[in-house]
Design an enzyme around this catalytic site. Structure first.
Site, PDB file in Angstrom:
ATOM      1  N   ASP A  12      27.487  42.440   1.217  1.00  0.00           N
ATOM      2  CA  ASP A  12      27.259  41.005   1.003  1.00  0.00           C
ATOM      3  C   ASP A  12      26.617  40.361   2.217  1.00  0.00           C
ATOM      4  OD1 ASP A  12      29.608  41.720  -0.942  1.00  0.00           O
ATOM      5  OD2 ASP A  12      28.581  39.924  -1.686  1.00  0.00           O
ATOM      6  N   ASN A  16      31.710  43.516   2.653  1.00  0.00           N
ATOM      7  CA  ASN A  16      31.543  43.922   1.253  1.00  0.00           C
ATOM      8  C   ASN A  16      32.881  43.709   0.544  1.00  0.00           C
ATOM      9  OD1 ASN A  16      29.835  45.022  -0.873  1.00  0.00           O
ATOM     10  ND2 ASN A  16      31.124  46.844  -0.786  1.00  0.00           N
ATOM     11  N   LYS A  17      32.919  44.003  -0.718  1.00  0.00           N
ATOM     12  CA  LYS A  17      34.103  43.760  -1.549  1.00  0.00           C
ATOM     13  C   LYS A  17      35.378  44.260  -0.882  1.00  0.00           C
ATOM     14  CE  LYS A  17      34.343  41.972  -4.535  1.00  0.00           C
ATOM     15  NZ  LYS A  17      34.729  40.537  -4.453  1.00  0.00           N
ATOM     16  N   ARG A  31      29.581  30.065  -3.078  1.00  0.00           N
ATOM     17  CA  ARG A  31      30.299  31.199  -2.493  1.00  0.00           C
ATOM     18  C   ARG A  31      29.783  31.385  -1.059  1.00  0.00           C
ATOM     19  NH1 ARG A  31      30.773  36.496  -5.996  1.00  0.00           N
ATOM     20  NH2 ARG A  31      32.725  36.656  -4.837  1.00  0.00           N
ATOM     21  N   ARG A  88      27.059  37.659 -10.447  1.00  0.00           N
ATOM     22  CA  ARG A  88      27.698  38.052  -9.190  1.00  0.00           C
ATOM     23  C   ARG A  88      26.974  39.250  -8.593  1.00  0.00           C
ATOM     24  NH1 ARG A  88      28.493  42.563 -10.235  1.00  0.00           N
ATOM     25  NH2 ARG A  88      29.226  43.038  -8.155  1.00  0.00           N
ATOM     26  N   GLY A  89      27.399  39.609  -7.353  1.00  0.00           N
ATOM     27  CA  GLY A  89      26.699  40.651  -6.619  1.00  0.00           C
ATOM     28  C   GLY A  89      25.661  39.938  -5.768  1.00  0.00           C
ATOM     29  N   GLN A 136      35.585  44.902 -10.799  1.00  0.00           N
ATOM     30  CA  GLN A 136      34.128  45.073 -10.951  1.00  0.00           C
ATOM     31  C   GLN A 136      33.772  46.550 -11.155  1.00  0.00           C
ATOM     32  OE1 GLN A 136      35.553  43.185  -8.609  1.00  0.00           O
ATOM     33  NE2 GLN A 136      34.355  41.386  -8.099  1.00  0.00           N
TER      34      GLN A 136
HETATM   35  O1  MRU Z   1      32.640  39.258  -5.655  1.00  0.00           O
HETATM   36  P1  MRU Z   1      31.419  40.038  -6.069  1.00  0.00           P
HETATM   37  O2  MRU Z   1      31.622  40.792  -7.325  1.00  0.00           O
HETATM   38  O3  MRU Z   1      30.183  39.190  -6.083  1.00  0.00           O
HETATM   39  O4  MRU Z   1      31.251  41.098  -4.909  1.00  0.00           O
HETATM   40  C1  MRU Z   1      30.186  41.997  -4.988  1.00  0.00           C
HETATM   41  C2  MRU Z   1      30.160  42.988  -3.895  1.00  0.00           C
HETATM   42  O5  MRU Z   1      30.964  43.004  -3.000  1.00  0.00           O
HETATM   43  C3  MRU Z   1      28.981  43.930  -3.916  1.00  0.00           C
HETATM   44  O6  MRU Z   1      29.353  45.177  -3.431  1.00  0.00           O
HETATM   45  C4  MRU Z   1      27.875  43.348  -3.049  1.00  0.00           C
HETATM   46  O7  MRU Z   1      27.586  42.035  -3.450  1.00  0.00           O
HETATM   47  C5  MRU Z   1      26.646  44.144  -3.092  1.00  0.00           C
HETATM   48  S1  MRU Z   1      25.834  44.005  -4.637  1.00  0.00           S
HETATM   49  C6  MRU Z   1      24.395  44.883  -4.564  1.00  0.00           C
END
Ligand code: MRU
Length: 359
Positions: free
Chosen positions: A247, A257-258, A99, A56-57, A206
Site C-alpha cells: 500500500d 501492506n495488509k 483511506r 479496494r487494493g 480478501q
Molecule cells: O484493505 P485493502 O483490501 O484495500 O488492502 C489491500 C492490500 O493490502 C493489498 O495487498 C495492497 O493494496 C496491494 S494491492 C495491489
C-alpha cells in the site's frame, strides 16, 4: 447507483463508461457470491465505495478515485475557473480522506490537481475534458505497470512450484493483472502453472473471498488456508516463495501492506523462503522516509467480532484491536518487483537509484 449483472471474461476491475459520465467497478463486497457491477458519478458515493472496500487494493483505489473525481468534476456548475477550482479542491480533499494508508489515493489526487492547474487559462469544458483524459491515462498506465511487474517478476519465480500470498494483490486490486499475482498470470499465459497458497486474510477475508475467486476464474491452481496455517505449509516445504502487494513503500524500503504481512515475512525468513513485494511506481513514496511515518488505518471493531458471523463471536464490550495494515521492515524483504525493474538489497540505495530521492 445502478447495478448490472454479468461478467465479461476479460474484465477491467475499474473503468470509466464510454460517455465519460460514470465510474464503473465490480463491487468487491459482494464477491465471491454475487457479481455486481456498479456505476456512480457522485463524489459521496465514490468516497463511500472506497471506505467500505467496494473498490479496494492500492492501485484500484487510485484509479477509482481519479475516475470518480473526473466524472464528478464534470458536473460542477461554476461561473469561472476560480469557482471551479475551489469546488474541485474540496472534492479532491474529501476523496483523499477516504483511506489514509495506500499512497496511490493521494498520488492520483495530486495528478488530477496538476491537470487542473495546467489548464488554468482554458475554458471549463476543456478543463473537464482534460480531467477525464488524465483519469483514463492513470487507468491505462496501471494496466501497463502491472503487466511490467509480471514480466519483471516472472524470472524470479524460475523453478518455483508454489507461492504463498496474503490479502488480494491481483486483478481485483488493480485494473488488470494486479501486482503480486501478475507474474502468476503471465506464467499462465506462457503455459506454465505456478500453484498459489492464499492466506484467508483476517478480518476482511480478501484472500478467501477475492484472491481465491479471481484465481479460480482464471484457472490457476489455488489453495485457501487460514492465516495461522502459513507456518505449516512452509514447514512442509510446499512454498518456494512469498509474494505480496504493497500500500506504501517508504524510501528506506519498509513496506505497509495488509495486516498480517509482516508476520508472513518473519515466517519466510525463518524457513529460508524468499519474500517478494510487488508494487507499481505509484505505490513508492520517496517523500516518506521510513515505515514509522506511514499512517495505518484503524477500522471498525465489528469487522473482527461480528461481520462474518450469524451472531457475535466475542463478548459484548470486549476491547478489539483492528489495524488494517502493518509495516514489514526493509531488512526482511528479498526484493521489490516494480514496473521499472527489480529493486534488491540494499533497498534504500536501490530505490533511490530507480525512483529518485524525492517525488
Ligand atoms: O484493505 P485493502 O483490501 O484495500 O488492502 C489491500 C492490500 O493490502 C493489498 O495487498 C495492497 O493494496 C496491494 S494491492 C495491489
Amino acid at each position: 447507483m445502478t447495478e448490472l449483472q454479468s461478467l465479461p471474461l476479460n474484465f477491467r476491475t475499474v473503468s470509466m463508461n464510454e460517455s465519460g459520465t460514470k465510474l464503473r467497478f465490480i463491487d468487491q463486497t459482494q464477491l465471491p457470491n454475487k457479481i455486481v457491477w456498479v456505476e456512480m458519478d457522485e463524489i459521496e458515493q465514490v468516497w463511500q465505495a472506497i471506505k467500505t472496500l467496494a473498490v479496494r487494493g492500492a492501485p484500484a483505489i487510485g484509479v477509482a478515485a481519479a475516475i470518480g473525481l473526473a466524472v464528478a468534476a464534470g458536473n460542477i456548475k461554476a461561473q469561472d475557473y476560480a469557482e471551479f477550482y475551489q469546488q474541485f479542491c474540496r472534492m479532491k480533499a474529501y476523496l483523499a480522506s477516504a483511506r489514509p494508508t495506500a499512497v496511490n489515493l493521494s498520488w492520483a489526487m495530486e495528478r488530477m490537481k496538476r491537470t487542473v492547474l495546467l489548464h488554468k487559462n482554458y475554458e471549463l469544458r476543456t478543463v473537464k475534458a482534460a480531467l477525464l483524459a488524465e483519469a483514463n491515462a492513470i487507468a491505462e498506465e496501471d494496466v501497463a505497470c502491472c503487466r511490467a511487474i509480471g514480466e519483471n517478476g516472472l524470472p524470479l519465480l524460475e523453478g518455483c512450484r508454489a507461492v504463498l500470498t496474503h490479502c488480494n494483490a491481483g486483478r481485483l486490486a488493480a485494473v488488470e493483472y494486479g501486482t503480486a499475482l501478475a507474474p502468476i498470470y503471465l506464467a499462465k499465459e506462457k503455459g506454465r502453472d505456478i500453484k498459489v497458497f492464499a492466506d484467508e486474510t483476517r478480518p476482511l477475508l480478501q484472500g478467501a473471498r477475492l484472491t481465491c475467486w479471481e484465481l479460480q476464474q482464471a484457472g490457476v491452481d489455488v489453495t485457501l488456508l487460514c492465516d495461522n496455517m502459513a507456518a505449516t505449509v512452509m514447514a512442509q516445504g510446499l512454498v518456494d516463495a512469498v509474494i505480496v502487494g504493497a500500500d506504501r513503500v517508504a524510501a528506506n524500503g519498509d513496506v505497509a501492506n495488509k495486516i498480517g504481512t509482516s508476520g508472513v515475512a518473519i515466517l519466510a525468513e525463518a524457513f529460508g523462503i524468499p519474500f517478494y513485494v510487488a508494487a507499481p511506481g505509484s505505490t513508492i513514496d520517496m517523500a516518506c522516509s521510513t515505515g514509522r511515518e506511514i499512517v495505518v488505518e484503524q477500522r471498525d471493531p465489528a469487522e473482527v467480532s461480528e461481520l462474518w458471523y450469524q451472531r457475535p463471536m466475542a463478548p459484548a464490550g470486549i476491547n478489539i484491536f483492528n489495524p488494517a495494515f502493518d509495516v514489514t521492515p526493509a531488512k526482511r524483504i528479498t526484493a521489490i518487483i516494480t514496473n521499472e525493474g527489480v529493486v534488491r538489497q540494499p533497498l534504500a540505495e536501490n530505490l533511490a537509484a530507480m525512483f529518485g530521492r524525492k517525488k
